[in-house]
Motif scaffolding. Sequence first.
Motif, PDB file in Angstrom:
ATOM      1  N   GLY A  97      30.463  64.600  19.691  1.00 30.93           N
ATOM      2  CA  GLY A  97      29.707  64.125  19.266  1.00 30.93           C
ATOM      3  C   GLY A  97      28.988  65.516  18.182  1.00 30.93           C
ATOM      4  N   PRO A  98      28.287  65.209  17.453  1.00 30.88           N
ATOM      5  CA  PRO A  98      27.673  66.055  17.260  1.00 30.88           C
ATOM      6  C   PRO A  98      26.245  67.139  18.389  1.00 30.88           C
ATOM      7  N   ASP A  99      26.181  66.921  18.687  1.00 30.49           N
ATOM      8  CA  ASP A  99      25.843  68.103  19.623  1.00 30.49           C
ATOM      9  C   ASP A  99      26.688  68.877  21.012  1.00 30.49           C
ATOM     10  N   GLY A 100      27.714  68.598  20.438  1.00 37.09           N
ATOM     11  CA  GLY A 100      28.839  69.107  21.332  1.00 37.09           C
ATOM     12  C   GLY A 100      29.827  68.870  22.757  1.00 37.09           C
ATOM     13  N   ARG A 101      28.925  67.653  22.671  1.00 41.35           N
ATOM     14  CA  ARG A 101      29.458  67.086  24.173  1.00 41.35           C
ATOM     15  C   ARG A 101      30.419  66.216  23.428  1.00 41.35           C
ATOM     16  N   LEU A 102      31.573  65.714  25.041  1.00 39.61           N
ATOM     17  CA  LEU A 102      32.429  65.481  24.953  1.00 39.61           C
ATOM     18  C   LEU A 102      31.916  63.547  25.386  1.00 39.61           C
ATOM     19  N   TYR A 103      32.207  62.891  24.898  1.00 36.55           N
ATOM     20  CA  TYR A 103      32.162  60.747  24.627  1.00 36.55           C
ATOM     21  C   TYR A 103      33.466  61.161  25.290  1.00 36.55           C
ATOM     22  N   GLY A 104      33.612  60.042  26.048  1.00 36.21           N
ATOM     23  CA  GLY A 104      34.081  58.914  26.630  1.00 36.21           C
ATOM     24  C   GLY A 104      33.985  57.369  27.023  1.00 36.21           C
ATOM     25  N   CYS A 105      34.394  56.197  27.463  1.00 34.91           N
ATOM     26  CA  CYS A 105      34.765  55.462  27.766  1.00 34.91           C
ATOM     27  C   CYS A 105      34.813  55.916  29.012  1.00 34.91           C
ATOM     28  N   ARG A 106      34.044  55.359  30.313  1.00 34.84           N
ATOM     29  CA  ARG A 106      34.459  55.352  31.635  1.00 34.84           C
ATOM     30  C   ARG A 106      34.509  54.112  32.529  1.00 34.84           C
ATOM     31  N   ASN A 107      36.031  53.422  31.813  1.00 34.23           N
ATOM     32  CA  ASN A 107      35.924  52.112  32.259  1.00 34.23           C
ATOM     33  C   ASN A 107      36.243  51.641  33.661  1.00 34.23           C
ATOM     34  N   GLY A 108      36.509  52.703  34.353  1.00 39.76           N
ATOM     35  CA  GLY A 108      36.329  52.128  36.213  1.00 39.76           C
ATOM     36  C   GLY A 108      34.812  52.196  36.401  1.00 39.76           C
ATOM     37  N   GLU A 109      33.730  52.233  35.855  1.00 36.98           N
ATOM     38  CA  GLU A 109      32.556  52.904  36.242  1.00 36.98           C
ATOM     39  C   GLU A 109      31.542  51.783  35.291  1.00 36.98           C
ATOM     40  N   LYS A 110      32.607  51.745  34.268  1.00 32.07           N
ATOM     41  CA  LYS A 110      31.677  49.872  32.593  1.00 32.07           C
ATOM     42  C   LYS A 110      30.074  51.256  31.685  1.00 32.07           C
ATOM     43  N   LYS A 111      31.052  52.239  31.223  1.00 31.42           N
ATOM     44  CA  LYS A 111      30.062  53.640  31.738  1.00 31.42           C
ATOM     45  C   LYS A 111      30.383  53.855  30.698  1.00 31.42           C
ATOM     46  N   ILE A 112      29.145  54.376  29.369  1.00 32.63           N
ATOM     47  CA  ILE A 112      30.162  55.533  28.422  1.00 32.63           C
ATOM     48  C   ILE A 112      29.255  56.908  29.025  1.00 32.63           C
ATOM     49  N   VAL A 113      29.767  57.955  28.720  1.00 37.25           N
ATOM     50  CA  VAL A 113      29.321  58.911  29.462  1.00 37.25           C
ATOM     51  C   VAL A 113      29.614  60.397  28.501  1.00 37.25           C
ATOM     52  N   ALA A 114      28.820  61.385  28.702  1.00 37.18           N
ATOM     53  CA  ALA A 114      29.060  62.689  27.474  1.00 37.18           C
ATOM     54  C   ALA A 114      29.453  63.707  29.011  1.00 37.18           C
ATOM     55  N   TYR A 115      30.447  64.495  28.484  1.00 35.04           N
ATOM     56  CA  TYR A 115      30.420  66.116  29.384  1.00 35.04           C
ATOM     57  C   TYR A 115      29.971  67.057  29.054  1.00 35.04           C
ATOM     58  N   ASP A 116      29.797  68.148  29.510  1.00 40.92           N
ATOM     59  CA  ASP A 116      29.356  68.669  28.755  1.00 40.92           C
ATOM     60  C   ASP A 116      30.651  69.479  28.806  1.00 40.92           C
ATOM     61  N   MET A 117      30.406  71.168  27.934  1.00 44.12           N
ATOM     62  CA  MET A 117      31.975  71.860  28.401  1.00 44.12           C
ATOM     63  C   MET A 117      32.146  72.302  29.170  1.00 44.12           C
ATOM     64  N   SER A 118      31.694  72.099  30.502  1.00 46.43           N
ATOM     65  CA  SER A 118      31.491  73.142  32.189  1.00 46.43           C
ATOM     66  C   SER A 118      32.165  72.056  32.499  1.00 46.43           C
ATOM     67  N   GLY A 119      32.590  69.797  32.472  1.00 44.76           N
ATOM     68  CA  GLY A 119      33.187  69.400  32.427  1.00 44.76           C
ATOM     69  C   GLY A 119      31.970  68.567  33.109  1.00 44.76           C
ATOM     70  N   LYS A 120      30.800  69.334  33.635  1.00 44.53           N
ATOM     71  CA  LYS A 120      29.934  67.626  34.228  1.00 44.53           C
ATOM     72  C   LYS A 120      29.722  66.876  33.111  1.00 44.53           C
ATOM     73  N   VAL A 121      29.737  64.976  34.201  1.00 48.01           N
ATOM     74  CA  VAL A 121      29.370  64.420  33.189  1.00 48.01           C
ATOM     75  C   VAL A 121      28.083  63.699  33.675  1.00 48.01           C
ATOM     76  N   HIS A 122      27.111  63.081  32.413  1.00 44.04           N
ATOM     77  CA  HIS A 122      26.487  62.267  32.048  1.00 44.04           C
ATOM     78  C   HIS A 122      26.706  60.933  31.725  1.00 44.04           C
ATOM     79  N   THR A 123      26.061  60.145  32.198  1.00 38.00           N
ATOM     80  CA  THR A 123      25.580  58.588  32.148  1.00 38.00           C
ATOM     81  C   THR A 123      25.029  58.654  30.693  1.00 38.00           C
ATOM     82  N   ILE A 124      25.444  57.733  29.808  1.00 36.88           N
ATOM     83  CA  ILE A 124      24.533  57.523  28.887  1.00 36.88           C
ATOM     84  C   ILE A 124      24.002  55.834  28.750  1.00 36.88           C
ATOM     85  N   VAL A 125      24.883  55.048  28.954  1.00 35.39           N
ATOM     86  CA  VAL A 125      25.326  53.872  28.915  1.00 35.39           C
ATOM     87  C   VAL A 125      25.797  53.181  30.698  1.00 35.39           C
ATOM     88  N   GLU A 126      25.522  52.283  31.297  1.00 31.67           N
ATOM     89  CA  GLU A 126      26.273  51.385  32.432  1.00 31.67           C
ATOM     90  C   GLU A 126      26.053  50.594  32.245  1.00 31.67           C
TER      91      GLU A 126
END
Length: 135
Positions: A97-126
């Motif tokens: 994304g334009p914020d520099g975070r890596l967005y992905g479809c976390r299918n095993g949990e039915k979420k859309i998430v964003a990873y910061d550059m340390s690899g920490k995951v943040h839930t966007i939508v569940e």
Amino acid sequence: MNIKPTILPAVLLSFVLSSAASTFAQDMPLTQVITDDAPWELVSEGYQFTEGPAADAKGNVFFTDVPANKIFRIDALTGKVTLFAKDTARTNGLMFGPDGRLYGCRNGEKKIVAYDMSGKVHTIVEGVNSNDIVV
């Protein structure tokens, strides 16, 4: 679907809007990237099922090994492949994304998430089924 109301407008806006200024080379055809005199090179192997390649602003490429629940990073300067995130709940469909975070479809949990550059995951939508993502 459980959506954080303070994040929803920004997420929807970032998914819907785009501009020519923010378009990157990710839509460039391979004929403009690979030349006849450049040989193919094996960077890494031994994965179960790779998916969702996405390049950051520095040219590093991130990809998932979906069944292994891992995201890897290919260093743009060295070509070295390293583990970026593990226990990713079958994340695929990556995009920066334009914020520099890596967005992905976390299918095993039915979420859309964003990873910061340390690899920490943040839930966007569940509570969503997804496969690929456009930011």
